[in-house]
Motif scaffolding. Structure first.
Motif, PDB file in Angstrom:
ATOM      1  N   ILE A 188       0.843  -1.200   0.000  1.00  0.00           N
ATOM      2  CA  ILE A 188       0.000   0.000   0.000  1.00  0.00           C
ATOM      3  C   ILE A 188       0.872   1.241   0.000  1.00  0.00           C
ATOM      4  CG2 ILE A 188      -1.645   1.365   1.351  1.00  0.00           C
ATOM      5  CD1 ILE A 188      -2.825  -1.300   2.296  1.00  0.00           C
ATOM      6  N   ALA A 189       1.912   1.235   0.832  1.00  0.00           N
ATOM      7  CA  ALA A 189       2.807   2.393   0.905  1.00  0.00           C
ATOM      8  C   ALA A 189       3.494   2.636  -0.433  1.00  0.00           C
ATOM      9  CB  ALA A 189       3.844   2.185   2.003  1.00  0.00           C
ATOM     10  N   LYS A 190       3.946   1.580  -1.091  1.00  0.00           N
ATOM     11  CA  LYS A 190       4.621   1.719  -2.381  1.00  0.00           C
ATOM     12  C   LYS A 190       3.650   2.215  -3.449  1.00  0.00           C
ATOM     13  CE  LYS A 190       8.090   1.427  -5.134  1.00  0.00           C
ATOM     14  NZ  LYS A 190       9.131   2.409  -5.069  1.00  0.00           N
ATOM     15  N   ALA A 191       2.442   1.662  -3.480  1.00  0.00           N
ATOM     16  CA  ALA A 191       1.445   2.103  -4.462  1.00  0.00           C
ATOM     17  C   ALA A 191       1.084   3.561  -4.252  1.00  0.00           C
ATOM     18  CB  ALA A 191       0.193   1.235  -4.374  1.00  0.00           C
ATOM     19  N   LYS A 194      -4.688  11.615  -2.090  1.00  0.00           N
ATOM     20  CA  LYS A 194      -5.399  11.019  -0.953  1.00  0.00           C
ATOM     21  C   LYS A 194      -6.582  10.182  -1.433  1.00  0.00           C
ATOM     22  CE  LYS A 194      -4.803  13.790   3.137  1.00  0.00           C
ATOM     23  NZ  LYS A 194      -5.474  14.661   4.093  1.00  0.00           N
ATOM     24  N   THR A 195      -7.263  10.685  -2.448  1.00  0.00           N
ATOM     25  CA  THR A 195      -8.414   9.955  -2.984  1.00  0.00           C
ATOM     26  C   THR A 195      -7.983   8.642  -3.610  1.00  0.00           C
ATOM     27  OG1 THR A 195      -9.550  12.042  -3.387  1.00  0.00           O
ATOM     28  CG2 THR A 195     -10.380  10.111  -4.556  1.00  0.00           C
ATOM     29  N   VAL A 196      -6.908   8.681  -4.380  1.00  0.00           N
ATOM     30  CA  VAL A 196      -6.381   7.451  -4.992  1.00  0.00           C
ATOM     31  C   VAL A 196      -5.960   6.464  -3.907  1.00  0.00           C
ATOM     32  CG1 VAL A 196      -4.468   6.511  -6.360  1.00  0.00           C
ATOM     33  CG2 VAL A 196      -5.673   8.551  -7.139  1.00  0.00           C
ATOM     34  N   ALA A 197      -5.292   6.956  -2.872  1.00  0.00           N
ATOM     35  CA  ALA A 197      -4.873   6.087  -1.772  1.00  0.00           C
ATOM     36  C   ALA A 197      -6.079   5.486  -1.067  1.00  0.00           C
ATOM     37  CB  ALA A 197      -4.009   6.868  -0.789  1.00  0.00           C
ATOM     38  N   ALA A 198      -7.146   6.273  -0.899  1.00  0.00           N
ATOM     39  CA  ALA A 198      -8.357   5.776  -0.244  1.00  0.00           C
ATOM     40  C   ALA A 198      -9.003   4.662  -1.060  1.00  0.00           C
ATOM     41  CB  ALA A 198      -9.340   6.918  -0.012  1.00  0.00           C
ATOM     42  N   VAL A 199      -9.038   4.826  -2.365  1.00  0.00           N
ATOM     43  CA  VAL A 199      -9.606   3.790  -3.234  1.00  0.00           C
ATOM     44  C   VAL A 199      -8.765   2.513  -3.135  1.00  0.00           C
ATOM     45  CG1 VAL A 199     -10.042   3.131  -5.639  1.00  0.00           C
ATOM     46  CG2 VAL A 199     -10.724   5.395  -4.817  1.00  0.00           C
ATOM     47  N   ILE A 200      -7.453   2.667  -3.175  1.00  0.00           N
ATOM     48  CA  ILE A 200      -6.558   1.506  -3.053  1.00  0.00           C
ATOM     49  C   ILE A 200      -6.771   0.832  -1.701  1.00  0.00           C
ATOM     50  CG2 ILE A 200      -4.141   0.791  -2.853  1.00  0.00           C
ATOM     51  CD1 ILE A 200      -3.492   2.973  -4.941  1.00  0.00           C
ATOM     52  N   THR A 232      -7.590   4.589   5.366  1.00  0.00           N
ATOM     53  CA  THR A 232      -6.449   4.947   4.532  1.00  0.00           C
ATOM     54  C   THR A 232      -6.404   6.439   4.295  1.00  0.00           C
ATOM     55  OG1 THR A 232      -6.582   2.801   3.431  1.00  0.00           O
ATOM     56  CG2 THR A 232      -5.275   4.498   2.346  1.00  0.00           C
ATOM     57  N   TYR A 233      -7.550   7.050   4.018  1.00  0.00           N
ATOM     58  CA  TYR A 233      -7.624   8.491   3.770  1.00  0.00           C
ATOM     59  C   TYR A 233      -7.168   9.266   5.005  1.00  0.00           C
ATOM     60  CZ  TYR A 233      -9.391  12.964   2.092  1.00  0.00           C
ATOM     61  OH  TYR A 233      -9.486  14.266   1.680  1.00  0.00           O
ATOM     62  N   LEU A 234      -7.611   8.829   6.177  1.00  0.00           N
ATOM     63  CA  LEU A 234      -7.251   9.528   7.414  1.00  0.00           C
ATOM     64  C   LEU A 234      -5.790   9.330   7.801  1.00  0.00           C
ATOM     65  CD1 LEU A 234     -10.430   8.879   9.573  1.00  0.00           C
ATOM     66  CD2 LEU A 234      -9.785  10.972   8.367  1.00  0.00           C
ATOM     67  N   SER A 235      -5.181   8.262   7.302  1.00  0.00           N
ATOM     68  CA  SER A 235      -3.777   8.005   7.659  1.00  0.00           C
ATOM     69  C   SER A 235      -2.818   8.930   6.921  1.00  0.00           C
ATOM     70  CB  SER A 235      -3.408   6.554   7.396  1.00  0.00           C
ATOM     71  OG  SER A 235      -3.376   6.297   6.017  1.00  0.00           O
ATOM     72  N   PHE A 236      -3.337   9.656   5.930  1.00  0.00           N
ATOM     73  CA  PHE A 236      -2.485  10.586   5.200  1.00  0.00           C
ATOM     74  C   PHE A 236      -2.570  11.896   5.852  1.00  0.00           C
ATOM     75  CE2 PHE A 236      -2.349   7.265   2.170  1.00  0.00           C
ATOM     76  CZ  PHE A 236      -1.136   7.439   1.549  1.00  0.00           C
ATOM     77  N   VAL A 283     -10.022  -1.225  -1.736  1.00  0.00           N
ATOM     78  CA  VAL A 283      -9.889  -2.441  -2.545  1.00  0.00           C
ATOM     79  C   VAL A 283      -9.040  -3.481  -1.816  1.00  0.00           C
ATOM     80  CG1 VAL A 283      -8.904  -3.381  -4.678  1.00  0.00           C
ATOM     81  CG2 VAL A 283     -10.272  -1.284  -4.741  1.00  0.00           C
ATOM     82  N   VAL A 284      -7.945  -3.036  -1.240  1.00  0.00           N
ATOM     83  CA  VAL A 284      -7.050  -3.962  -0.533  1.00  0.00           C
ATOM     84  C   VAL A 284      -7.745  -4.573   0.683  1.00  0.00           C
ATOM     85  CG1 VAL A 284      -4.926  -4.095   0.841  1.00  0.00           C
ATOM     86  CG2 VAL A 284      -4.911  -2.955  -1.366  1.00  0.00           C
ATOM     87  N   SER A 285      -8.525  -3.765   1.398  1.00  0.00           N
ATOM     88  CA  SER A 285      -9.194  -4.304   2.583  1.00  0.00           C
ATOM     89  C   SER A 285     -10.205  -5.390   2.215  1.00  0.00           C
ATOM     90  CB  SER A 285      -9.857  -3.191   3.392  1.00  0.00           C
ATOM     91  OG  SER A 285     -10.888  -2.581   2.658  1.00  0.00           O
ATOM     92  N   VAL A 286     -10.928  -5.205   1.122  1.00  0.00           N
ATOM     93  CA  VAL A 286     -11.898  -6.224   0.688  1.00  0.00           C
ATOM     94  C   VAL A 286     -11.188  -7.447   0.117  1.00  0.00           C
ATOM     95  CG1 VAL A 286     -13.772  -6.717  -0.934  1.00  0.00           C
ATOM     96  CG2 VAL A 286     -13.735  -4.551   0.295  1.00  0.00           C
TER      97      VAL A 286
END
Length: 139
Positions: A10-13, A52-58, A135-139, A61-64
């Protein structure tokens, strides 16, 4: 996929997405003739929101997508509980505690159901939303 590997992925993406978005935003803003520096900074901050939006989407998806992988690694599979796995130990403990059987609706029964049939659509939506928000809040 292990928790550390998933976090690193996730961090790399996110790093790649933020680098691409920032370089594209910088190039497009700098190409505008006579653009004041304040406008350039505003455009770059907007691209930060995009990252941030792209990271939130990723994250969603990763969580599911990670739930079936994690449950399979624990031993909750479509073919049943894998011998000598964490799931087998959990099932054994639940059976001993309940006098020989695993109670319907218990944690072990629920995890086996998800491992065998997958997540329902509503659960995917809730889990994806939660992953996106965290994920969004972690940024």
């Amino acid at each position: 996929m292990g928790s550390r590997v998933m976090t690193a992925s996730i961090a790399k993406a996110t790093e790649v997405a933020s680098g691409v978005a920032l370089s594209q935003a910088t190039a497009s803003v700098e190409s505008l003739p006579g653009t004041p520096k304040a406008s350039r900074m505003a455009a770059l901050s907007l691209s930060s929101a995009g990252v941030k939006t792209v990271a939130a989407v990723i994250g969603g998806v990763v969580s599911v997508a990670s739930v079936p992988t994690v449950l399979g690694a624990m031993g909750f599979t479509g073919a049943g509980i894998t011998a000598s796995s964490l799931a087998a130990k959990m099932m054994s403990s639940a059976a001993i505690a309940n006098g020989g059987g695993v109670a319907a609706g218990s944690l072990v029964a629920t995890l086996q159901s998800v491992g065998a049939a997958g997540l329902s659509l509503s659960t995917k939506f809730i889990l994806g939303s939660l992953g996106s928000v965290l994920t969004y809040l972690s940024f």
